[in-house]
Scaffold this active site. Structure first.
Site, PDB file in Angstrom:
ATOM      1  CG  HIS A  73      37.831 -18.000  16.753  1.00 30.52           C
ATOM      2  ND1 HIS A  73      38.388 -16.747  16.786  1.00 30.52           N
ATOM      3  CD2 HIS A  73      36.512 -17.837  17.005  1.00 30.52           C
ATOM      4  CE1 HIS A  73      37.440 -15.859  17.046  1.00 30.52           C
ATOM      5  NE2 HIS A  73      36.298 -16.502  17.198  1.00 30.52           N
ATOM      6  CE1 TYR A 201      47.230 -11.996  16.114  1.00 29.29           C
ATOM      7  CE2 TYR A 201      45.744 -13.514  14.988  1.00 29.29           C
ATOM      8  CZ  TYR A 201      46.379 -13.090  16.139  1.00 29.29           C
ATOM      9  OH  TYR A 201      46.171 -13.760  17.313  1.00 29.29           O
ATOM     10  N   PRO A 293      51.755  -9.831  22.972  1.00 28.11           N
ATOM     11  CG  PRO A 293      50.145  -8.168  23.182  1.00 28.11           C
ATOM     12  CD  PRO A 293      51.603  -8.420  23.329  1.00 28.11           C
ATOM     13  CE  LYS A 297      51.370 -19.910  21.110  1.00 31.42           C
ATOM     14  NZ  LYS A 297      50.047 -20.454  20.929  1.00 31.42           N
ATOM     15  CE1 TYR A 384      47.201 -16.923  16.765  1.00 35.66           C
ATOM     16  CE2 TYR A 384      45.396 -18.501  16.981  1.00 35.66           C
ATOM     17  CZ  TYR A 384      45.870 -17.197  17.035  1.00 35.66           C
ATOM     18  OH  TYR A 384      45.012 -16.176  17.366  1.00 35.66           O
TER      19      TYR A 384
HETATM   20  C1  FAD Z   1      46.811  -6.272  26.255  1.00 40.34           C
HETATM   21  C2  FAD Z   1      47.122  -7.721  26.595  1.00 40.34           C
HETATM   22  C3  FAD Z   1      46.581  -8.733  25.799  1.00 40.34           C
HETATM   23  C4  FAD Z   1      46.871 -10.061  26.086  1.00 40.34           C
HETATM   24  N1  FAD Z   1      46.338 -11.043  25.274  1.00 40.34           N
HETATM   25  C5  FAD Z   1      46.610 -12.324  25.544  1.00 40.34           C
HETATM   26  C6  FAD Z   1      46.007 -13.392  24.772  1.00 40.34           C
HETATM   27  O1  FAD Z   1      45.222 -13.163  23.848  1.00 40.34           O
HETATM   28  N2  FAD Z   1      46.309 -14.677  25.097  1.00 40.34           N
HETATM   29  C7  FAD Z   1      47.165 -14.961  26.145  1.00 40.34           C
HETATM   30  O2  FAD Z   1      47.421 -16.156  26.393  1.00 40.34           O
HETATM   31  N3  FAD Z   1      47.725 -13.986  26.910  1.00 40.34           N
HETATM   32  C8  FAD Z   1      47.464 -12.683  26.662  1.00 40.34           C
HETATM   33  N4  FAD Z   1      47.983 -11.699  27.473  1.00 40.34           N
HETATM   34  C9  FAD Z   1      48.842 -12.066  28.612  1.00 40.34           C
HETATM   35  C10 FAD Z   1      48.039 -12.523  29.845  1.00 40.34           C
HETATM   36  O3  FAD Z   1      47.103 -11.550  30.208  1.00 40.34           O
HETATM   37  C11 FAD Z   1      49.010 -12.806  31.015  1.00 40.34           C
HETATM   38  O4  FAD Z   1      50.008 -13.674  30.551  1.00 40.34           O
HETATM   39  C12 FAD Z   1      48.321 -13.416  32.233  1.00 40.34           C
HETATM   40  O5  FAD Z   1      47.561 -12.450  32.907  1.00 40.34           O
HETATM   41  C13 FAD Z   1      49.344 -14.022  33.207  1.00 40.34           C
HETATM   42  O6  FAD Z   1      48.704 -14.443  34.379  1.00 40.34           O
HETATM   43  P1  FAD Z   1      49.484 -14.453  35.768  1.00 40.34           P
HETATM   44  O7  FAD Z   1      48.498 -14.967  36.759  1.00 40.34           O
HETATM   45  O8  FAD Z   1      50.769 -15.171  35.616  1.00 40.34           O
HETATM   46  O9  FAD Z   1      49.862 -12.938  36.061  1.00 40.34           O
HETATM   47  P2  FAD Z   1      48.894 -11.704  36.341  1.00 40.34           P
HETATM   48  O10 FAD Z   1      47.623 -11.824  35.577  1.00 40.34           O
HETATM   49  O11 FAD Z   1      49.727 -10.495  36.151  1.00 40.34           O
HETATM   50  O12 FAD Z   1      48.522 -11.846  37.877  1.00 40.34           O
HETATM   51  C14 FAD Z   1      49.454 -11.551  38.920  1.00 40.34           C
HETATM   52  C15 FAD Z   1      48.693 -11.213  40.172  1.00 40.34           C
HETATM   53  O13 FAD Z   1      49.601 -11.000  41.246  1.00 40.34           O
HETATM   54  C16 FAD Z   1      49.202  -9.858  41.964  1.00 40.34           C
HETATM   55  N5  FAD Z   1      50.377  -9.285  42.639  1.00 40.34           N
HETATM   56  C17 FAD Z   1      51.394  -8.577  42.091  1.00 40.34           C
HETATM   57  N6  FAD Z   1      52.298  -8.238  43.016  1.00 40.34           N
HETATM   58  C18 FAD Z   1      51.858  -8.737  44.184  1.00 40.34           C
HETATM   59  C19 FAD Z   1      52.367  -8.716  45.513  1.00 40.34           C
HETATM   60  N7  FAD Z   1      53.513  -8.076  45.811  1.00 40.34           N
HETATM   61  N8  FAD Z   1      51.664  -9.334  46.497  1.00 40.34           N
HETATM   62  C20 FAD Z   1      50.503  -9.984  46.213  1.00 40.34           C
HETATM   63  N9  FAD Z   1      49.959 -10.034  44.949  1.00 40.34           N
HETATM   64  C21 FAD Z   1      50.636  -9.426  43.953  1.00 40.34           C
HETATM   65  C22 FAD Z   1      48.606  -8.936  40.920  1.00 40.34           C
HETATM   66  O14 FAD Z   1      47.732  -7.978  41.487  1.00 40.34           O
HETATM   67  C23 FAD Z   1      47.868  -9.942  40.042  1.00 40.34           C
HETATM   68  O15 FAD Z   1      46.551 -10.168  40.475  1.00 40.34           O
HETATM   69  C24 FAD Z   1      47.700 -10.371  27.211  1.00 40.34           C
HETATM   70  C25 FAD Z   1      48.216  -9.358  28.027  1.00 40.34           C
HETATM   71  C26 FAD Z   1      47.936  -8.040  27.733  1.00 40.34           C
HETATM   72  C27 FAD Z   1      48.508  -6.948  28.630  1.00 40.34           C
END
Ligand code: FAD
Length: 396
Positions: A73, A201, A293, A297, A384
């Protein structure tokens, strides 16, 4: 007792990517994930990747499918006052963003890790961390009906906002910063062609709406909703009507509707914990910070933390030097707070906060100014697509 160099808690994008990058640089890790593999792979979340995140995935050798399937994009649209304005990201910054679903990314990372014979344990329960103040922390967990103990040099808390790692730190040793927004996003996924090639948006007096997509045939749409609302109260027909109502007329007329294949409500919050390092524990990604969201980011910030942490750990294992490890928190927080500010600002500009028409008039005035000012558009665009890494690192 088993031993590894880095114990990684959580197999979301942060944990998997960190483990993959460490592996490519000869650093051993074990990943412990509470959920099963199908659950992790099925979570529908982020979709917009900054160029810096794309680069990191390529460095991690998991970018091949993304390169062929992503949608590039060069811009996005702002809808307001019944019209639509295109923000030319490419023209303003020379960069573009990539649309590639977090589900696909997670699948690519998991496949790469499994293929490399990684120690990646799904359904690892009751994770508990001890000894982060000492040289060799211990992680206890259950797996396959048995209790296990793992000693390590470092623990990477990649376990998301609700994980155990942040809660393992004495509350007095950290400071939380939080803002809960008085609304959520009701999102649906539908196998219909997106209404436009790029994201839209939309600011509307009834509330915010976002037209997004995962592929040329799969659309992701959101409308701002109340925090106490339930997806069951939103049959598909009601959702499509509300969405179209909040879009500029020509866009609304072009929306292809269809049955939703997923529907959920996500609350919006900004959250940061400081610092991000406690002894030998690092907090990474959503475990350390959450952004609404709106600015896309969250996943990109998680990848940015991983970039800093894997380089610091590789440096440590190569040379024994701890300078980069010690700077992890400060370096990540500088980028994090800029993204928190941007996401907060973009949310404030596009969402309905109250019924007071004064607020909506102010938003419209700001959107009018923004779309008429090269300087303001440049600032929006550079945030962005993601601020340069050199700038944050060089100044630190
Ligand atoms: C609706 C929505 C839209 C979004 N859109 C965007 C976007 O367009 N662009 C963007 O950059 N971000 C977006 N995000 C944010 C993005 O999804 C998260 O920032 C991202 O998933 C972070 O990754 P992470 O690995 O840090 O955490 P998570 O994806 O939350 O992964 C954490 C992992 O740890 C595991 N876990 C938790 N507790 C324990 C435990 N006690 N023991 C072992 N494992 C555990 C969980 O099961 C999970 O698998 C969006 C989020 C949402 C909800």
């Amino acid at each position: 007792m088993a031993r590894t160099q880095v114990a990684i808690i959580g197999a979301g994008p942060s944990g998997l990517l960190l483990s993959q990058l460490l592996h490519l640089h000869g650093v051993d890790s074990v990943v412990l994930e509470r959920q099963n593999r199908a659950h992790v792979a099925g979570r529908i979340r982020a979709g917009v990747l900054e160029p810096g995140t794309v680069d990191l995935l390529l460095q991690a050798k998991v970018g091949e499918r993304m390169l062929s399937e992503r949608l590039i994009h060069d811009g996005f649209a702002l809808g307001f006052a019944g019209k639509s304005f295109r923000v030319d990201l490419k023209g303003l910054t020379g960069d573009a963003v990539s649309v590639y679903g977090q589900t696909e990314l997670t699948k690519d990372l998991t496949d790469a890790r499994v293929e490399a014979g990684a120690k990646l344990l799904f359904e690892a329960g009751d994770v508990a961390i001890d000894g982060i103040d000492g040289a060799h922390p211990t992680v206890r967990y259950t797996h396959g009906g048995r209790s296990h103990e793992l000693t390590c040099d470092f623990v990477a808390g990649c376990d998301g906002y609700h994980g155990v790692c942040r809660r393992s730190v004495p509350p007095a040793a950290m400071q939380n910063f939080e803002r809960i927004y008085p609304f959520g996003w009701l999102g649906i996924l539908a196998d219909v062609p997106p209404v436009a090639h790029e994201l839209i948006y939309s600011n509307h007096e009834r509330g915010f709406a976002l037209c997004s997509m995962r592929s040329l045939n799969r659309s992701r749409y959101y409308v701002q909703c109340g925090l106490d609302e339930k997806p069951e109260a939103w049959p598909d027909a009601r959702f499509w009507d509300e969405l179209r109502c909040r879009l500029p007329a020509p866009v609304a007329e072009a929306v292809t509707t269809g049955p939703s294949i997923e529907k959920s409500i996500a609350p919006l919050r900004s959250f940061v914990v400081e610092p991000l390092k406690f002894g030998r524990l690092f907090l990474v990604g959503d475990a350390a910070h959450i952004v609404p969201p709106t600015g896309a980011k969250g996943l990109n910030l998680a990848a940015a933390d991983v970039r800093v942490l894997y380089q610091a750990l590789v440096e440590y294992y190569r040379t024994g030097r701890e300078e980069l490890i010690e700077r992890y928190s400060e370096q990540c927080l500088r980028r994090t707070w800029k993204a928190v500010r941007f996401s907060w600002w973009f949310t404030s500009l596009t969402h309905k906060f109250s019924d007071d028409p004064f607020n909506h008039r102010l938003q419209l005035a700001e959107l009018d100014y923004l779309t008429g000012s090269a300087a303001a558009l440049g600032s929006l665009a550079e945030n962005y697509v993601g601020l340069p890494f050199e700038a944050s690192a060089a100044a630190s």
